[in-house]
Design a protein around this motif. Structure first.
Motif, PDB file in Angstrom:
ATOM      1  N   UNK A  93      49.888  43.909  28.052  1.00 54.07           N
ATOM      2  CA  UNK A  93      48.704  43.363  28.319  1.00 54.07           C
ATOM      3  C   UNK A  93      48.314  42.026  27.763  1.00 54.07           C
ATOM      4  N   UNK A  94      48.363  42.025  26.415  1.00 52.38           N
ATOM      5  CA  UNK A  94      47.756  41.084  25.716  1.00 52.38           C
ATOM      6  C   UNK A  94      48.870  39.789  25.838  1.00 52.38           C
ATOM      7  N   UNK A 119      35.792  42.943  26.465  1.00 49.87           N
ATOM      8  CA  UNK A 119      34.456  43.095  26.863  1.00 49.87           C
ATOM      9  C   UNK A 119      33.995  43.444  28.222  1.00 49.87           C
ATOM     10  N   UNK A 120      34.748  42.632  29.207  1.00 49.78           N
ATOM     11  CA  UNK A 120      34.506  42.844  30.419  1.00 49.78           C
ATOM     12  C   UNK A 120      35.284  44.081  30.940  1.00 49.78           C
ATOM     13  N   UNK A 121      36.434  44.411  30.667  1.00 56.73           N
ATOM     14  CA  UNK A 121      37.158  45.380  30.750  1.00 56.73           C
ATOM     15  C   UNK A 121      37.949  46.070  29.711  1.00 56.73           C
ATOM     16  N   UNK A 122      37.219  47.047  29.251  1.00 53.05           N
ATOM     17  CA  UNK A 122      37.421  47.811  27.952  1.00 53.05           C
ATOM     18  C   UNK A 122      38.814  48.297  28.074  1.00 53.05           C
ATOM     19  N   UNK A 124      41.384  47.554  29.163  1.00 57.87           N
ATOM     20  CA  UNK A 124      42.459  46.592  28.890  1.00 57.87           C
ATOM     21  C   UNK A 124      42.737  46.446  27.303  1.00 57.87           C
ATOM     22  N   UNK A 125      41.549  46.741  26.484  1.00 60.90           N
ATOM     23  CA  UNK A 125      41.775  46.561  24.995  1.00 60.90           C
ATOM     24  C   UNK A 125      42.599  47.853  24.663  1.00 60.90           C
ATOM     25  N   UNK A 126      42.410  49.066  25.071  1.00 62.72           N
ATOM     26  CA  UNK A 126      42.772  50.333  24.916  1.00 62.72           C
ATOM     27  C   UNK A 126      44.317  50.026  25.282  1.00 62.72           C
ATOM     28  N   UNK A 136      47.692  51.287  36.046  1.00 61.30           N
ATOM     29  CA  UNK A 136      47.409  51.683  37.475  1.00 61.30           C
ATOM     30  C   UNK A 136      47.093  50.329  38.452  1.00 61.30           C
ATOM     31  N   UNK A 137      46.876  50.659  39.421  1.00 64.95           N
ATOM     32  CA  UNK A 137      46.552  49.508  40.187  1.00 64.95           C
ATOM     33  C   UNK A 137      45.391  48.785  40.038  1.00 64.95           C
ATOM     34  N   UNK A 138      44.354  49.617  39.671  1.00 69.47           N
ATOM     35  CA  UNK A 138      43.144  49.004  39.359  1.00 69.47           C
ATOM     36  C   UNK A 138      42.990  48.319  38.122  1.00 69.47           C
ATOM     37  N   UNK A 139      43.680  48.880  37.108  1.00 68.38           N
ATOM     38  CA  UNK A 139      43.971  48.116  35.829  1.00 68.38           C
ATOM     39  C   UNK A 139      44.571  46.808  35.992  1.00 68.38           C
TER      40      UNK A 139
END
Length: 238
Positions: A93-94, A119-122, A124-126, A136-139
């Motif tokens: 992700x990063x 901050x917009x998509x917490x 993603x930080x996880x 997942x598709x949403x992620x």
């Protein structure tokens, strides 16, 4: 900000986009709705320089960008989130987010914007060290929107962001898209989900068979009888 005049796109003898004109003002949220095959994605790709323009003009802040290669258009603070997500599956992700900032050299600003995306998509930080292909598709949709934001765009194109996602995920993503627009980023979104897109946008255009057949404020289009019947699935029972 963005002005498209008499744009035509052809694939061989097929005219996919038939002389359309549209505008997106600074800070505005505009949607382009229509059924599958209406020419919406072809329009976005032509504006971005991915598809060749047969005729017409595309202007950004008064500068003609018609015919320029896509990488030069991207450098003018335009970012596109393509249909089908297209996260880099073999990268974390990063790493995906870092690639979004490949044209930038301001390391402090890049890190600041990465934190803004988290901050917009917490979630993603996880998932920061997780491979994008395992999301997942949403992620993944959140990730590609975040990746686009890492280029620090002034104008963001979104191509079918709700496609293939569960309704609860779509609602979350659309709420975040509104937050992005409130930050001052102009948005042109292509979307088949007419009701949802008109509920978040300021203005809209309705496309059919390569042509724009209606335009107006989101409220006007939401209340238009043809739009209600064809795109919102509502019938006048009075």
């Amino acid at each position: 900000m963005l002005k498209v005049s008499q744009l035509e796109v052809k694939y061989g003898v097929i005219k996919a986009v038939q002389g359309i004109s549209l505008t997106v003002d600074q800070g505005e949220f505009v949607v382009l709705i229509g059924n599958n095959g209406a020419g919406k994605t072809s329009t976005l790709k032509a504006i971005c320089g991915v598809n060749p323009v047969s005729s017409g003009l595309v202007e950004l802040n008064g500068e003609v960008i018609t015919g320029k290669p896509s990488y030069k258009i991207a450098a003018k603070k335009i970012a596109m989130v393509p249909e089908g997500r297209h996260a880099f599956a073999g990268m974390t992700v990063q790493e995906n987010l870092s690639i979004g900032a490949y044209l930038r050299r301001d390391k402090a600003g890049i890190q600041e914007d990465k934190e803004m995306v988290y901050g917009l998509f917490p979630i993603l930080k996880d998932r920061a060290r997780q491979m994008a292909g395992t999301l997942s598709g949403g992620e993944q949709q959140m990730l590609v929107i975040g990746r686009a934001l890492m280029s620090k765009p002034e104008l963001l194109f979104l191509d079918e962001p709700s496609l293939g996602l569960a309704p609860i995920v779509v609602e979350t993503i659309f709420e975040t898209i509104q937050r992005i627009n409130r930050q001052g980023i102009s948005i042109l979104m292509v979307e088949q989900n007419a009701f949802l897109s008109l509920s978040v946008a300021k203005r809209g255009y309705v496309m059919d068979s390569g042509a724009i057949v209606l335009e107006g404020s989101a409220e006007e289009l939401m209340n238009n009888e043809m739009v209600k019947r064809v795109y919102l699935g509502q019938e006048d029972l009075s």
